[in-house]
Design a protein around this motif. Structure first.
Motif, PDB file in Angstrom:
ATOM      1  N   ARG A  19      40.808  66.060  18.162  1.00 16.11           N
ATOM      2  CA  ARG A  19      40.668  67.519  18.054  1.00 16.11           C
ATOM      3  C   ARG A  19      41.809  68.232  18.760  1.00 16.11           C
ATOM      4  N   ALA A  20      42.260  67.681  19.891  1.00 16.89           N
ATOM      5  CA  ALA A  20      43.401  68.276  20.595  1.00 16.89           C
ATOM      6  C   ALA A  20      44.631  68.265  19.703  1.00 16.89           C
ATOM      7  N   ALA A  21      44.867  67.168  19.018  1.00 15.98           N
ATOM      8  CA  ALA A  21      46.018  67.063  18.117  1.00 15.98           C
ATOM      9  C   ALA A  21      45.914  68.082  16.991  1.00 15.98           C
ATOM     10  N   GLU A  22      44.711  68.243  16.428  1.00 15.25           N
ATOM     11  CA  GLU A  22      44.508  69.216  15.348  1.00 15.25           C
ATOM     12  C   GLU A  22      44.768  70.638  15.829  1.00 15.25           C
ATOM     13  N   ASN A  23      44.258  70.976  17.004  1.00 13.45           N
ATOM     14  CA  ASN A  23      44.427  72.336  17.535  1.00 13.45           C
ATOM     15  C   ASN A  23      45.875  72.635  17.882  1.00 13.45           C
ATOM     16  N   LEU A  24      46.609  71.605  18.315  1.00 10.18           N
ATOM     17  CA  LEU A  24      48.009  71.789  18.701  1.00 10.18           C
ATOM     18  C   LEU A  24      48.978  71.589  17.527  1.00 10.18           C
ATOM     19  N   HIS A  25      48.431  71.144  16.389  1.00 11.68           N
ATOM     20  CA  HIS A  25      49.244  70.903  15.181  1.00 11.68           C
ATOM     21  C   HIS A  25      50.313  69.837  15.437  1.00 11.68           C
ATOM     22  N   ILE A  26      49.895  68.784  16.130  1.00 14.29           N
ATOM     23  CA  ILE A  26      50.761  67.632  16.347  1.00 14.29           C
ATOM     24  C   ILE A  26      49.952  66.376  16.005  1.00 14.29           C
ATOM     25  N   THR A  27      50.595  65.217  16.014  1.00 13.20           N
ATOM     26  CA  THR A  27      49.891  63.990  15.674  1.00 13.20           C
ATOM     27  C   THR A  27      49.126  63.449  16.877  1.00 13.20           C
ATOM     28  N   GLN A  28      48.116  62.627  16.615  1.00 12.87           N
ATOM     29  CA  GLN A  28      47.376  62.017  17.708  1.00 12.87           C
ATOM     30  C   GLN A  28      48.255  61.088  18.552  1.00 12.87           C
ATOM     31  N   PRO A  29      49.170  60.296  17.935  1.00  9.29           N
ATOM     32  CA  PRO A  29      50.074  59.499  18.767  1.00  9.29           C
ATOM     33  C   PRO A  29      50.911  60.347  19.722  1.00  9.29           C
ATOM     34  N   ALA A  30      51.263  61.584  19.289  1.00 11.90           N
ATOM     35  CA  ALA A  30      52.029  62.476  20.163  1.00 11.90           C
ATOM     36  C   ALA A  30      51.183  62.896  21.367  1.00 11.90           C
ATOM     37  N   VAL A  31      49.900  63.165  21.126  1.00 13.76           N
ATOM     38  CA  VAL A  31      48.994  63.506  22.222  1.00 13.76           C
ATOM     39  C   VAL A  31      48.902  62.337  23.206  1.00 13.76           C
ATOM     40  N   THR A  32      48.731  61.137  22.664  1.00 11.10           N
ATOM     41  CA  THR A  32      48.650  59.940  23.511  1.00 11.10           C
ATOM     42  C   THR A  32      49.926  59.761  24.329  1.00 11.10           C
ATOM     43  N   LYS A  33      51.074  59.995  23.696  1.00 12.56           N
ATOM     44  CA  LYS A  33      52.361  59.865  24.384  1.00 12.56           C
ATOM     45  C   LYS A  33      52.481  60.864  25.532  1.00 12.56           C
ATOM     46  N   HIS A  34      52.080  62.110  25.276  1.00 16.19           N
ATOM     47  CA  HIS A  34      52.147  63.141  26.322  1.00 16.19           C
ATOM     48  C   HIS A  34      51.259  62.769  27.506  1.00 16.19           C
ATOM     49  N   MET A  35      50.048  62.302  27.214  1.00 15.07           N
ATOM     50  CA  MET A  35      49.114  61.972  28.290  1.00 15.07           C
ATOM     51  C   MET A  35      49.601  60.771  29.096  1.00 15.07           C
ATOM     52  N   ARG A  36      50.135  59.750  28.433  1.00 15.37           N
ATOM     53  CA  ARG A  36      50.651  58.591  29.154  1.00 15.37           C
ATOM     54  C   ARG A  36      51.841  58.966  30.023  1.00 15.37           C
ATOM     55  N   SER A  37      52.685  59.859  29.490  1.00 14.33           N
ATOM     56  CA  SER A  37      53.850  60.299  30.252  1.00 14.33           C
ATOM     57  C   SER A  37      53.432  61.015  31.540  1.00 14.33           C
ATOM     58  N   LEU A  38      52.394  61.875  31.435  1.00 14.61           N
ATOM     59  CA  LEU A  38      51.894  62.576  32.620  1.00 14.61           C
ATOM     60  C   LEU A  38      51.300  61.597  33.627  1.00 14.61           C
ATOM     61  N   GLU A  39      50.515  60.658  33.141  1.00 12.52           N
ATOM     62  CA  GLU A  39      49.881  59.697  34.042  1.00 12.52           C
ATOM     63  C   GLU A  39      50.917  58.822  34.748  1.00 12.52           C
ATOM     64  N   GLU A  40      51.981  58.469  34.025  1.00 14.18           N
ATOM     65  CA  GLU A  40      53.052  57.685  34.648  1.00 14.18           C
ATOM     66  C   GLU A  40      53.800  58.502  35.689  1.00 14.18           C
ATOM     67  N   GLU A  41      54.062  59.781  35.359  1.00 16.85           N
ATOM     68  CA  GLU A  41      54.818  60.632  36.284  1.00 16.85           C
ATOM     69  C   GLU A  41      54.038  60.896  37.568  1.00 16.85           C
ATOM     70  N   PHE A  42      52.734  61.161  37.431  1.00 16.62           N
ATOM     71  CA  PHE A  42      51.926  61.506  38.601  1.00 16.62           C
ATOM     72  C   PHE A  42      51.268  60.289  39.239  1.00 16.62           C
ATOM     73  N   GLY A  43      51.330  59.135  38.561  1.00 18.56           N
ATOM     74  CA  GLY A  43      50.704  57.939  39.105  1.00 18.56           C
ATOM     75  C   GLY A  43      49.210  58.086  39.236  1.00 18.56           C
ATOM     76  N   ALA A  44      48.581  58.688  38.219  1.00 14.50           N
ATOM     77  CA  ALA A  44      47.142  58.958  38.276  1.00 14.50           C
ATOM     78  C   ALA A  44      46.526  58.762  36.895  1.00 14.50           C
ATOM     79  N   VAL A  45      45.222  58.554  36.886  1.00 14.74           N
ATOM     80  CA  VAL A  45      44.448  58.501  35.646  1.00 14.74           C
ATOM     81  C   VAL A  45      43.649  59.791  35.551  1.00 14.74           C
ATOM     82  N   PHE A  46      43.755  60.498  34.421  1.00 13.69           N
ATOM     83  CA  PHE A  46      43.138  61.817  34.303  1.00 13.69           C
ATOM     84  C   PHE A  46      41.812  61.816  33.543  1.00 13.69           C
ATOM     85  N   PHE A  47      41.545  60.770  32.769  1.00 16.65           N
ATOM     86  CA  PHE A  47      40.284  60.691  32.040  1.00 16.65           C
ATOM     87  C   PHE A  47      39.749  59.259  32.064  1.00 16.65           C
TER      88      PHE A  47
END
Length: 286
Positions: A19-47
């Motif tokens: 649903r996040a991908a649909e609302n943002l008009h991007i692909t689901q793999p792009a959403v996954t990539k963004h979230m992994r990038s944030l988790e790697e940068e901050f060294g944390a798990v968000f969900f």
């Protein structure tokens, strides 16, 4: 604003990558990539997952505060490049403050300034949601809120008490909750600050709003005032509602009547509290 933070906020809001991908008009793999990038940068798990349900971690709430402030600052900067001559200031007020307790001071606040103002009057729950989504600069509320989530300051205190018609037998008296529970109760809608305060006090004494003889619910303070004035029932709210209305009066109820704070609330790190203070001081540049 960092696109990854926008993605994070959308995932937080929807609890679902698709649903996040649909609302943002991007692909689901792009959403996954963004979230992994944030988790790697901050060294944390968000969900984490509880069965099939995505549950935000404590680290996600920390990042949310940062992302909300970045979102608000980004929109303010964007507005600054688009603005005509003066900044548009967006203020949220709960109905008690916007229509009664703060109306006169609010007029002085917005009078004779170059700024445009957008004044949103709603219940506490709805206003906090708009603030979280950077749709408002600051709020003036009488309800409860998560104080660790926001910047805040106390505006004033006022007495929360019983309200009846000017010719009601309760006028000016101190009564027990048991004595008034046989009346019809005219009350604000769920989500309003005054309703939440009242229900908390009732629960402490082992009561609920349903324990009154009848229940009339309205989101309009003006309508509640007219119904109480017409002796449809009694209500509970702030003294300012009855103060300048010759058709209304107040009464005290043990365990209910008390002093409560009206608060100024802003997103952390967005300067909303300072903006209010500069308005009060009459600063020319905002």
């Amino acid at each position: 604003m960092d696109i990854r933070l926008s993605t994070f906020l959308e995932v937080l809001a929807t609890g679902n990558y698709t649903r996040a991908a649909e609302n943002l008009h991007i692909t689901q793999p792009a959403v996954t990539k963004h979230m992994r990038s944030l988790e790697e940068e901050f060294g944390a798990v968000f969900f984490r997952y509880d069965g099939k349900k995505m549950v935000p971690t404590d680290e996600a709430r920390v990042l949310e505060n940062y992302a909300r402030s970045q979102q608000k600052n980004y929109r303010d900067t964007l507005d600054a490049f688009k603005r005509e001559k003066a900044r548009t200031i967006r203020i949220g007020l709960t109905k008690t403050l916007g229509e009664y307790a703060y109306a006169q001071k609010l007029a002085a606040l917005v009078n004779d300034r170059p700024n445009n103002f957008v004044l949103t009057v709603d219940n506490t729950e709805a206003l906090l949601d708009r603030l979280r989504n950077a749709r408002l600069d600051f709020l003036m509320v009488e309800g409860q809120f998560a104080k660790n989530e926001f910047d805040f300051s106390v505006l004033k205190e006022e007495t929360f008490t019983g309200i009846c018609s000017a010719d009601h037998p309760y006028k000016g008296h101190s009564l027990s909750l048991e004595a008034v529970s046989g009346d019809c109760l005219v009350v604000r809608e769920p989500g309003s600050g005054s309703r939440e305060i009242f229900e908390d006090k009732l629960r402490y004494k082992g009561y609920e709003v349903q324990d009154f003889k009848r229940l009339v619910t309205s989101s309009s303070l003006a309508l509640i005032s007219k119904l109480v004035a017409a002796n449809v029932g009694i209500s509970f709210g702030y003294e300012s509602i009855a103060k300048n209305n010759p058709h209304l009066a107040t009464f005290h109820v043990e365990g209910i009547t008390d002093r409560h704070e009206f608060s100024l609330v802003a997103l952390k790190g967005t300067g909303g509290i300072e903006l209010y203070r500069r308005l009060i001081e009459g600063a020319e540049e905002l």
